[in-house]
Design a protein around this motif. Structure first.
Motif, PDB file in Angstrom:
ATOM      1  N   ARG A 173       3.465   1.537  11.138  1.00  0.00           N
ATOM      2  CA  ARG A 173       2.900   2.332  12.229  1.00  0.00           C
ATOM      3  C   ARG A 173       1.589   3.008  11.796  1.00  0.00           C
ATOM      4  O   ARG A 173       0.620   3.014  12.557  1.00  0.00           O
ATOM      5  N   THR A 174       1.545   3.509  10.588  1.00  0.00           N
ATOM      6  CA  THR A 174       0.316   4.124  10.088  1.00  0.00           C
ATOM      7  C   THR A 174      -0.796   3.091  10.013  1.00  0.00           C
ATOM      8  O   THR A 174      -1.931   3.339  10.425  1.00  0.00           O
ATOM      9  N   TYR A 175      -0.474   1.913   9.503  1.00  0.00           N
ATOM     10  CA  TYR A 175      -1.456   0.835   9.409  1.00  0.00           C
ATOM     11  C   TYR A 175      -1.995   0.474  10.792  1.00  0.00           C
ATOM     12  O   TYR A 175      -3.195   0.292  10.979  1.00  0.00           O
ATOM     13  N   GLN A 176      -1.112   0.389  11.792  1.00  0.00           N
ATOM     14  CA  GLN A 176      -1.534   0.071  13.147  1.00  0.00           C
ATOM     15  C   GLN A 176      -2.481   1.134  13.701  1.00  0.00           C
ATOM     16  O   GLN A 176      -3.487   0.819  14.332  1.00  0.00           O
ATOM     17  N   GLY A 186      -6.932   8.539  13.999  1.00  0.00           N
ATOM     18  CA  GLY A 186      -6.702   9.264  12.760  1.00  0.00           C
ATOM     19  C   GLY A 186      -7.812   9.117  11.740  1.00  0.00           C
ATOM     20  O   GLY A 186      -7.694   9.594  10.639  1.00  0.00           O
ATOM     21  N   LEU A 187      -8.901   8.445  12.113  1.00  0.00           N
ATOM     22  CA  LEU A 187     -10.001   8.271  11.180  1.00  0.00           C
ATOM     23  C   LEU A 187     -11.020   9.403  11.276  1.00  0.00           C
ATOM     24  O   LEU A 187     -11.956   9.456  10.509  1.00  0.00           O
ATOM     25  N   MET A 217       0.815  -1.203   0.000  1.00  0.00           N
ATOM     26  CA  MET A 217       0.000   0.000   0.000  1.00  0.00           C
ATOM     27  C   MET A 217       0.852   1.256   0.000  1.00  0.00           C
ATOM     28  O   MET A 217       0.342   2.324  -0.270  1.00  0.00           O
ATOM     29  N   GLY A 218       2.077   1.157   0.395  1.00  0.00           N
ATOM     30  CA  GLY A 218       2.927   2.329   0.410  1.00  0.00           C
ATOM     31  C   GLY A 218       2.824   3.141   1.690  1.00  0.00           C
ATOM     32  O   GLY A 218       3.167   4.313   1.712  1.00  0.00           O
ATOM     33  N   ILE A 219       2.329   2.537   2.770  1.00  0.00           N
ATOM     34  CA  ILE A 219       2.267   3.242   4.058  1.00  0.00           C
ATOM     35  C   ILE A 219       3.126   2.492   5.057  1.00  0.00           C
ATOM     36  O   ILE A 219       3.420   1.314   4.893  1.00  0.00           O
ATOM     37  N   SER A 220       3.505   3.174   6.108  1.00  0.00           N
ATOM     38  CA  SER A 220       4.345   2.524   7.114  1.00  0.00           C
ATOM     39  C   SER A 220       3.506   1.590   7.980  1.00  0.00           C
ATOM     40  O   SER A 220       2.273   1.711   8.053  1.00  0.00           O
TER      41      SER A 220
END
Length: 87
Positions: free
Chosen positions: A6-9, A16-17, A1-4
């Protein structure tokens, strides 16, 4: 997906939603030029002795006279905001 990872977690936990608060920041800008200073810049660049010069030339000439209104880049921004053409 191209995200870290940590962002996914954070997304999986629901952090952050919520609404992007950066778009709704109402904090005042403390370094914003006053309308009086903007108008003074427009007045200076419209004077006959400066009307054919660029901010790159105007600001040093004003400094030689002991007058500092704003930086060259600020002159350019004010000119752009007022649809004023530089030489």
């Amino acid at each position: 997906m191209g995200i870290s990872a940590r962002t996914y977690q954070r997304w999986n936990r629901g952090e952050g939603l919520s609404e992007d608060l950066r778009l709704h920041n109402t904090a005042p800008v403390h370094n914003q030029l006053s309308e009086a200073i903007k108008q003074e810049i427009i007045t200076v660049i419209n004077k006959p002795e400066y009307s054919a010069l660029t901010p790159h030339q105007i600001v040093p000439r004003l400094l030689d006279l002991g007058c500092y209104l704003a930086s060259e880049s600020t002159f350019y921004r004010v000119m752009k905001a007022h649809n004023h053409r530089s030489a």
